[in-house]
Design a protein around this motif. Structure first.
Motif, PDB file in Angstrom:
ATOM      1  N   UNK A   7       4.021 -26.494 -70.310  1.00 55.42           N
ATOM      2  CA  UNK A   7       4.585 -27.809 -70.570  1.00 55.42           C
ATOM      3  C   UNK A   7       3.722 -28.640 -71.532  1.00 55.42           C
ATOM      4  N   UNK A   8       2.428 -28.584 -71.342  1.00 53.53           N
ATOM      5  CA  UNK A   8       1.545 -29.359 -72.221  1.00 53.53           C
ATOM      6  C   UNK A   8       1.675 -28.900 -73.676  1.00 53.53           C
ATOM      7  N   UNK A   9       1.875 -27.584 -73.859  1.00 54.73           N
ATOM      8  CA  UNK A   9       2.073 -27.074 -75.224  1.00 54.73           C
ATOM      9  C   UNK A   9       3.348 -27.654 -75.826  1.00 54.73           C
ATOM     10  N   UNK A  10       4.386 -27.725 -75.000  1.00 53.21           N
ATOM     11  CA  UNK A  10       5.676 -28.242 -75.484  1.00 53.21           C
ATOM     12  C   UNK A  10       5.539 -29.700 -75.891  1.00 53.21           C
ATOM     13  N   UNK A  11       4.868 -30.458 -75.042  1.00 52.75           N
ATOM     14  CA  UNK A  11       4.710 -31.886 -75.334  1.00 52.75           C
ATOM     15  C   UNK A  11       3.923 -32.077 -76.631  1.00 52.75           C
ATOM     16  N   UNK A  12       2.901 -31.303 -76.812  1.00 55.78           N
ATOM     17  CA  UNK A  12       2.149 -31.389 -78.074  1.00 55.78           C
ATOM     18  C   UNK A  12       3.005 -30.989 -79.261  1.00 55.78           C
ATOM     19  N   UNK A  13       3.812 -29.946 -79.053  1.00 53.10           N
ATOM     20  CA  UNK A  13       4.662 -29.468 -80.129  1.00 53.10           C
ATOM     21  C   UNK A  13       5.689 -30.526 -80.529  1.00 53.10           C
ATOM     22  N   UNK A  14       6.290 -31.153 -79.532  1.00 58.55           N
ATOM     23  CA  UNK A  14       7.304 -32.170 -79.824  1.00 58.55           C
ATOM     24  C   UNK A  14       6.673 -33.393 -80.477  1.00 58.55           C
ATOM     25  N   UNK A  15       5.509 -33.781 -79.973  1.00 59.55           N
ATOM     26  CA  UNK A  15       4.839 -34.959 -80.517  1.00 59.55           C
ATOM     27  C   UNK A  15       4.508 -34.774 -81.994  1.00 59.55           C
ATOM     28  N   UNK A  16       4.229 -33.552 -82.380  1.00 55.46           N
ATOM     29  CA  UNK A  16       3.872 -33.334 -83.779  1.00 55.46           C
ATOM     30  C   UNK A  16       5.032 -32.774 -84.600  1.00 55.46           C
ATOM     31  N   UNK A  17       6.183 -32.569 -83.940  1.00 58.19           N
ATOM     32  CA  UNK A  17       7.334 -31.978 -84.629  1.00 58.19           C
ATOM     33  C   UNK A  17       7.920 -32.922 -85.661  1.00 58.19           C
ATOM     34  N   UNK A  18       8.462 -32.333 -86.671  1.00 56.03           N
ATOM     35  CA  UNK A  18       9.094 -33.155 -87.696  1.00 56.03           C
ATOM     36  C   UNK A  18      10.609 -32.959 -87.739  1.00 56.03           C
ATOM     37  N   UNK A  19      11.143 -32.280 -86.737  1.00 58.15           N
ATOM     38  CA  UNK A  19      12.598 -32.080 -86.671  1.00 58.15           C
ATOM     39  C   UNK A  19      13.111 -32.694 -85.374  1.00 58.15           C
ATOM     40  N   UNK A  20      14.153 -33.509 -85.454  1.00 56.20           N
ATOM     41  CA  UNK A  20      14.679 -34.123 -84.242  1.00 56.20           C
ATOM     42  C   UNK A  20      15.404 -33.084 -83.416  1.00 56.20           C
ATOM     43  N   UNK A  21      15.572 -33.418 -82.132  1.00 53.19           N
ATOM     44  CA  UNK A  21      16.162 -32.497 -81.174  1.00 53.19           C
ATOM     45  C   UNK A  21      17.561 -32.053 -81.586  1.00 53.19           C
ATOM     46  N   UNK A  22      18.364 -32.995 -82.054  1.00 55.32           N
ATOM     47  CA  UNK A  22      19.728 -32.635 -82.430  1.00 55.32           C
ATOM     48  C   UNK A  22      19.773 -31.852 -83.739  1.00 55.32           C
ATOM     49  N   UNK A  23      18.654 -31.865 -84.461  1.00 57.63           N
ATOM     50  CA  UNK A  23      18.555 -31.029 -85.650  1.00 57.63           C
ATOM     51  C   UNK A  23      18.704 -29.558 -85.301  1.00 57.63           C
ATOM     52  N   UNK A  24      18.487 -29.239 -84.005  1.00 60.96           N
ATOM     53  CA  UNK A  24      18.616 -27.861 -83.551  1.00 60.96           C
ATOM     54  C   UNK A  24      20.000 -27.569 -82.980  1.00 60.96           C
ATOM     55  N   UNK A  71      25.659 -21.001 -75.880  1.00 59.57           N
ATOM     56  CA  UNK A  71      24.768 -20.060 -76.596  1.00 59.57           C
ATOM     57  C   UNK A  71      25.108 -19.936 -78.072  1.00 59.57           C
ATOM     58  N   UNK A  72      26.377 -20.239 -78.410  1.00 60.55           N
ATOM     59  CA  UNK A  72      26.819 -20.033 -79.788  1.00 60.55           C
ATOM     60  C   UNK A  72      26.443 -21.187 -80.711  1.00 60.55           C
ATOM     61  N   UNK A  73      25.973 -22.288 -80.156  1.00 57.14           N
ATOM     62  CA  UNK A  73      25.656 -23.403 -81.046  1.00 57.14           C
ATOM     63  C   UNK A  73      24.306 -24.028 -80.729  1.00 57.14           C
ATOM     64  N   UNK A  74      23.510 -23.379 -79.915  1.00 59.21           N
ATOM     65  CA  UNK A  74      22.198 -23.916 -79.600  1.00 59.21           C
ATOM     66  C   UNK A  74      21.132 -23.085 -80.312  1.00 59.21           C
TER      67      UNK A  74
END
Lengths: 437, 301
Positions: B264-281, B251-254
């Motif tokens: 789920x469909x919203x998430x997939x759309x969000x990721x597809x159009x996201x400009x930040x990589x997963x590890x950026x978070x 919890x302290x670093x995520x």
């Protein structure tokens, strides 16, 4: 509620991110840092918008720039710290991107001769190879080497990307001369399905977008070609091969007699009721059932991981291979093969090594060296010693017979690796050719 | 010859199942590292497809930092009850109590780095010779060069310069005593592939992956969940935000992302159009460009 179930929403099927029935193209890029290979991959990723903002930020923050001050796209592929410091790609790096038409996996392997083993590694899984040629230099020694390796590993499709066209004033004559020269080489190493594309990775010409500066070229840009090129799958029954990985035996009360052979169909296709032979034992039976988790299938095609059941109770374990009785592989413990040596310790014909073929690992010896190939000139060399990156033809003797197909006819059942049992390291790649009488 | 190639999700799935079965066939005491995140949840789903109706030939292992999202632990326990497989938990708190690691101090204190020690101890205690993990090559540049079968020495270290060549689909799992292999069956999947697979297979996920209201603070430009585990002071202002998490870790670093993706469909759309990589978070990756490489050499997953 702590967990969340969702229902697929068919109204969004046409959405960009929800595409189905897309396939994957794995390709390798062969060239050296001087040919602008990393720049070419960087350009493909950059122009196809496969780079995310935080990665771009790191890219812009880096102090490596091109001479004209533009960002150096090569940084995108140079992964490890040592490589960033030395400015060369040492190992195979895998990059992922997709377009509306296809998903791509790039195996970015180094091109210098001392990294031949890395290129062989990257090439082993590739369906297509991009061979880079510097337009100013034309077909050179390394082009011969790369083309030989692409042919040795039997990569189906080849693209010759003539790069740095900006440095030769986008000259059609220069391009045509290189194409003519390459055709001679392609004939010599036995490459078919070659496509030629003039590009400038640095300027972005013909990588993703067609270029007005190369108006004499009417073919596709590199990306358009990658999106549309057809790759073939051999799914004929006669080549059906299933190396057994694992025997599923639940041994519960209700599934007391359940015995399923789990594996991935490596080539061809199996159907229920097909007559099959188990090798090396030679027992025959027929397929009574094909399962995939909670489904029963009528057919299992190349590439799918399934569990099959046989009509007869035969002793089968990991390392055995189930094949279609009508089209059996060769079975021998003395096999002629092409070998690429991958270890810093030279090959030793007095040593016992391990050979891993499909799911079987057994002892072996290199019983004879037939010849080596000078991969820069393609001349044969009759020295016996096999050192790091040497390639040639040998005869291997195995402790038990291997059920194999010639690599040229069936890559999946013709490739094998040699392991040094002292270090456990993979020291050689074998492309099996034929049984020796 | 035909031109029918497998659909990409079918191909990725078949490859992952093949790799899981290779682990079962080649090792004496394998384990599947389960974090409660979507990648390891996907691995469990793939293991069901690889081994059912038989049991898994390995236990699941959870390295528990003690700083978990409650939703993750609930999910984990419900899942274990549902699939009926064995779970082994390694507690970072035990490593702290045994004096093997020292809790970090200060505002950005996190147990993320400490879990390496707990992981290595758990591997040694149970003599695991192979650990299956959900890492993907698209996550980070250092990972892009890692093998699917990645050999670690007895100190858990990865040596990027001495990796074994990995050809075709032949995985060499031979090791000496004391060494172990980290195996990454979904190496070739991208973040979006995982999400599309979860959608296609209808795999349940912990609720924190979906948009919800949560007390957050902003730290180093990132949204962090307010929790007793986060060292906070007067400068930290708690705000209610609509957020979801793209990865599930300590919890302290995520970091959270503001989101209205409830489905789920919203998430997939969000990721597809996201400009930040997963590890950026992940805050801990921001430290330096070579941060991941250094941690991997030290035995981090």
């Amino acid at each position: 509620m702590q967990t969340k179930k969702h229902t697929p929403n068919p109204s969004q099927e046409g959405n960009h991110s929800l595409r189905e029935n897309m396939d994957i193209l794995k390709f390798i890029t062969a060239g050296s840092v001087d040919d602008g290979k990393s720049t070419l991959i960087g350009r493909l990723l950059y122009d196809s918008e496969a780079i995310l903002a935080d990665q771009l930020e790191a890219l812009h923050a880096s102090n490596r720039k091109n001479d004209d001050g533009s960002i150096d796209l090569a940084i995108l592929t140079d992964g490890l710290k040592a490589e960033r410091e030395q400015g060369i790609t040492i190992d195979v790096a895998y990059k992922y991107f997709e377009t509306d038409k296809r998903k791509f996996i790039i195996a970015d392997a180094p091109g210098h001769i001392q990294y031949t083993r890395n290129m062989v590694t990257g090439a082993s899984n590739a369906g297509l190879a991009i061979i880079l040629i510097d337009a100013r230099k034309g077909v050179i020694e390394q082009t011969t080497r790369h083309s030989f390796l692409v042919s040795l590993l039997q990569i189906q499709q080849v693209v010759v990307a003539v790069n740095k066209m900006d440095m030769v004033d986008y000259s059609e004559d220069v391009f045509n001369k290189i194409v003519a020269d390459y055709k001679v080489l392609a004939g010599k190493v036995g490459l078919q399905n070659v496509t030629y594309i003039p590009v400038s990775a640095l300027k972005g010409d013909n990588i993703v977008y067609p270029s007005a500066k190369i108006s004499w070229y009417t073919g596709d840009s590199l990306l358009t070609h990658l999106e549309n090129v057809q790759l073939e799958v051999d799914d004929t029954s006669s080549h059906a091969r299933l190396p057994v990985q694992w025997v599923v035996r639940p041994q519960t009360d209700e599934l007391h007699d359940y015995r399923g052979y789990a594996g991935r169909v490596s080539s061809g296709s199996f159907h229920v009721n097909d007559k099959v032979t188990i090798l090396p034992s030679g027992f025959s039976s027929s397929i009574s059932k094909i399962e995939f988790y909670d489904k029963e299938l009528a057919e299992a095609v190349a590439g799918t991981s399934v569990t099959v059941h046989l009509a007869d109770n035969i002793d089968i374990s990991r390392g055995d291979i189930i094949v279609n009785s009508a089209g059996q592989p060769q079975l021998s413990n003395l096999i002629e093969a092409d070998l690429c040596w991958m270890d810093t310790r030279p090959m030793d014909t007095s040593l016992t090594y391990l050979v891993q073929h499909n799911t079987k690992t057994i002892r072996c010896k290199i019983s004879e060296v037939l010849y080596k190939v000078n991969i820069n000139t393609l001349e044969k060399d009759y020295e016996e010693d096999f050192k790091l990156n040497d390639i040639g033809r040998i005869v291997i003797k195995t402790a038990e017979p291997l059920a194999f197909d010639p690599y040229q006819l069936n890559k999946a059942n013709g490739g094998a690796i040699i392991i040094d049992s002292r270090t456990n390291v993979t020291v050689g790649a074998l492309m099996l050719r034929q049984a020796v009488d | 010859m035909s031109k029918n190639r497998l659909d990409y999700l079918d191909e990725l799935e078949a490859e992952a199942i093949y790799i899981l079965r290779e682990v079962a066939g080649q090792f004496e005491k394998p384990a599947l590292l389960f974090s409660g995140g979507k990648d390891s949840i996907t691995l469990v789903h793939l293991a069901l497809k690889a081994f059912r109706p038989g049991k898994f030939p390995f236990p699941l292992v959870h390295i528990d930092t003690g700083h978990n999202f409650e939703e993750t632990i609930t999910y984990r326990d419900e899942m274990i009850a549902r699939i009926g497989e064995k779970l082994i938990i390694g507690h970072v708190q035990d490593s702290i109590d045994e004096g093997k690691v020292i809790e970090q101090k200060g505002k950005n204190a996190s147990r993320n780095a400490l879990q390496t020690v707990t992981l290595l101890d758990t591997i040694a205690k149970h003599q695991f010779d192979a650990c299956i993990g959900g890492a993907r090559r698209d996550e980070e540049k250092a990972r892009a060069k890692e093998r699917i079968f990645s050999v670690r020495d007895e100190f858990g270290q990865w040596d990027p310069k001495r990796q074994r060549p990995e050809l075709w689909n032949i995985y060499n799992g031979k090791i000496h005593k004391g060494e172990n292999v980290r195996v990454f069956p979904i190496s070739n999947w991208t973040e979006l592939d995982v999400w599309n697979y979860i959608r296609r297979e209808n795999i349940p996920l912990p609720s924190i992956y979906f948009a919800h209201q949560r007390d957050c603070i902003t730290r180093n430009g990132q949204l962090m969940a307010a929790s007793p585990f986060l060292n906070m002071d007067d400068e930290d202002i708690i705000e209610k935000k609509n957020v979801r998490f793209r990865t599930v870790g300590d919890m302290t670093c995520t970091a959270a992302v503001e989101s209205y993706a409830f489905e789920l469909d919203d998430i997939i759309n969000e990721i597809a159009s996201s400009k930040i990589s997963e590890r950026g978070a992940r805050m801990d990756d921001k430290v330096s460009e070579a941060a991941m490489e250094e941690r991997k050499k030290g035995g981090y997953f």
